[in-house]
Design a protein around this motif. Sequence first.
Motif, PDB file in Angstrom:
ATOM      1  N   ASN A 158     -76.597 -66.581  26.410  1.00 27.82           N
ATOM      2  CA  ASN A 158     -77.194 -67.832  25.972  1.00 27.82           C
ATOM      3  C   ASN A 158     -78.259 -67.573  24.906  1.00 27.82           C
ATOM      4  O   ASN A 158     -78.874 -66.495  24.888  1.00 27.82           O
ATOM      5  CB  ASN A 158     -77.823 -68.571  27.153  1.00 27.82           C
ATOM      6  N   PRO A 159     -78.493 -68.531  24.016  1.00 32.03           N
ATOM      7  CA  PRO A 159     -79.533 -68.350  23.002  1.00 32.03           C
ATOM      8  C   PRO A 159     -80.877 -67.994  23.624  1.00 32.03           C
ATOM      9  O   PRO A 159     -81.245 -68.502  24.688  1.00 32.03           O
ATOM     10  CB  PRO A 159     -79.580 -69.714  22.294  1.00 32.03           C
ATOM     11  N   GLY A 160     -81.612 -67.103  22.956  1.00 32.37           N
ATOM     12  CA  GLY A 160     -82.906 -66.669  23.463  1.00 32.37           C
ATOM     13  C   GLY A 160     -83.235 -65.279  22.966  1.00 32.37           C
ATOM     14  O   GLY A 160     -82.478 -64.677  22.211  1.00 32.37           O
ATOM     15  N   ILE A 161     -84.376 -64.759  23.390  1.00 28.12           N
ATOM     16  CA  ILE A 161     -84.817 -63.420  22.995  1.00 28.12           C
ATOM     17  C   ILE A 161     -84.678 -62.481  24.188  1.00 28.12           C
ATOM     18  O   ILE A 161     -85.116 -62.791  25.300  1.00 28.12           O
ATOM     19  CB  ILE A 161     -86.274 -63.446  22.488  1.00 28.12           C
ATOM     20  N   TYR A 162     -84.059 -61.323  23.942  1.00 32.53           N
ATOM     21  CA  TYR A 162     -83.766 -60.356  24.996  1.00 32.53           C
ATOM     22  C   TYR A 162     -84.319 -58.990  24.613  1.00 32.53           C
ATOM     23  O   TYR A 162     -84.385 -58.627  23.444  1.00 32.53           O
ATOM     24  CB  TYR A 162     -82.249 -60.240  25.212  1.00 32.53           C
ATOM     25  N   LYS A 163     -84.687 -58.227  25.619  1.00 28.04           N
ATOM     26  CA  LYS A 163     -85.153 -56.858  25.406  1.00 28.04           C
ATOM     27  C   LYS A 163     -83.951 -55.937  25.326  1.00 28.04           C
ATOM     28  O   LYS A 163     -83.070 -55.959  26.187  1.00 28.04           O
ATOM     29  CB  LYS A 163     -86.057 -56.424  26.570  1.00 28.04           C
ATOM     30  N   TRP A 164     -83.894 -55.115  24.269  1.00 27.30           N
ATOM     31  CA  TRP A 164     -82.799 -54.158  24.082  1.00 27.30           C
ATOM     32  C   TRP A 164     -83.449 -52.818  23.762  1.00 27.30           C
ATOM     33  O   TRP A 164     -83.804 -52.548  22.627  1.00 27.30           O
ATOM     34  CB  TRP A 164     -81.893 -54.634  22.953  1.00 27.30           C
ATOM     35  N   GLY A 165     -83.644 -51.997  24.785  1.00 27.24           N
ATOM     36  CA  GLY A 165     -84.380 -50.753  24.607  1.00 27.24           C
ATOM     37  C   GLY A 165     -85.800 -51.062  24.197  1.00 27.24           C
ATOM     38  O   GLY A 165     -86.529 -51.779  24.901  1.00 27.24           O
ATOM     39  N   ASN A 166     -86.208 -50.541  23.047  1.00 25.31           N
ATOM     40  CA  ASN A 166     -87.556 -50.797  22.535  1.00 25.31           C
ATOM     41  C   ASN A 166     -87.613 -51.993  21.597  1.00 25.31           C
ATOM     42  O   ASN A 166     -88.653 -52.250  20.989  1.00 25.31           O
ATOM     43  CB  ASN A 166     -88.074 -49.549  21.802  1.00 25.31           C
ATOM     44  N   MET A 167     -86.504 -52.704  21.470  1.00 27.01           N
ATOM     45  CA  MET A 167     -86.434 -53.800  20.497  1.00 27.01           C
ATOM     46  C   MET A 167     -86.265 -55.149  21.193  1.00 27.01           C
ATOM     47  O   MET A 167     -85.772 -55.223  22.317  1.00 27.01           O
ATOM     48  CB  MET A 167     -85.248 -53.577  19.544  1.00 27.01           C
ATOM     49  N   GLU A 168     -86.691 -56.184  20.481  1.00 28.22           N
ATOM     50  CA  GLU A 168     -86.435 -57.551  20.917  1.00 28.22           C
ATOM     51  C   GLU A 168     -85.348 -58.141  20.021  1.00 28.22           C
ATOM     52  O   GLU A 168     -85.493 -58.183  18.798  1.00 28.22           O
ATOM     53  CB  GLU A 168     -87.710 -58.396  20.841  1.00 28.22           C
ATOM     54  N   VAL A 169     -84.272 -58.590  20.656  1.00 29.47           N
ATOM     55  CA  VAL A 169     -83.133 -59.126  19.915  1.00 29.47           C
ATOM     56  C   VAL A 169     -82.943 -60.592  20.268  1.00 29.47           C
ATOM     57  O   VAL A 169     -82.992 -60.968  21.439  1.00 29.47           O
ATOM     58  CB  VAL A 169     -81.848 -58.335  20.238  1.00 29.47           C
TER      59      VAL A 169
END
Length: 383
Positions: free
Chosen positions: A275-286
């Motif tokens: 779903n649309p939104g901001i997710y943590k991917w390792g050290n990054m925010e995607v």
Amino acid sequence: MKIRGISVFNGQPIEVEIKEGFIENIDLLPGSEKNLPYVSPGFFDIQVNGYKGSDYSLEDFSEEHLKNIIDNLAASGTTQHIPTIVSSPPERILKNLEIISKAINDSPDIMEAIPGIHIEGPFISSEEGPRGCHDPSFIRNPDFEEFRQWQEAAEGRIVMVTIAPEREGSMDFIKKVTRTGVRIAIGHTGATPEIIREAIKAGAQFSTHLGNGSYLILPKVNNYIWEQLAADELFAGIICDGFHLPASTVKVFARTKGLERLILTSDVALVGGLNPGIYKWGNMEVEVFKDGHLGLAGSGILAGAGHLLDWDIAHFIKFTGNNLANTIPLCTINPTKIIEMPHNYGKLEIGAPANLTLFHYQTGDDRLQIIRTLCKGKVIFKK
């Protein structure tokens, strides 16, 4: 088992008889039956990083993640794919390779779905732009001994490694890896045209998602994209989701490289399909945007892809004016020219494995409407 549909290659109504996982017979149907779906060889995605919260590079990767990826890809008509591990710590790459290999050994279904493994990085450019969204702390120079460790952990299943040929030791690495039968792909690179040519001479055969993982500004004619596009020795993968490459670029790539040497790939990643939104991917925010594409939060930089081949096929047709018969080989037959496959994979003919996709499509649609997906004669998705 028998299935009926319209052949994606010639538009004729056919009945396909399946026995013991292979196509035993194909009969033409009389007349023109209405409302039949198209019948196509199952789609082959040569680059899958992950999807819907599962990813082959996760620190906590497991066989459950692998099965989740296979199941979700089946809903897009994909029957075979190449798991792709991106730049990661050495111990994680080895561990995840072992998990993938064990899952393949333990399951004939998984073995059928996964014909090989791709390592994309860590031997890529560390510069902003060509690096893409790879974690810079994991990027390093090519090391053939490390490759041998990967291949041992994978029990010989690595079929492709993507590198940036400008890195120190790359040419020697390309020659040694190529001699083992593994394909070298050029990608995430800032190399000069001269270095690209040297890499091809050393044995490189593929361009990983050509046009992406590159500088935002390039010399107008003397650059690594033009050089790869012009090289008849290279097959090229492209992400045709409408976000990674504009329609005009896709059209030019298709005309210049030629449909025989072009491969549609999703390059789909961890948070694709969420779903649309901001997710943590390792050290990054995607961020997952409302239209499904992925980007590094607040940067405007793409972070892998969020769409699968059912979407990319439709957009390639829309962008280039090609039809289904010309487009479907770009993700069925063409990948088998790079990833050597037995038994007529990617073909709709007697004796070929019954990897089949049934779908509805009308010109102008944004995606194919997948009705059923079969892998070696077994239904793995049904709408």
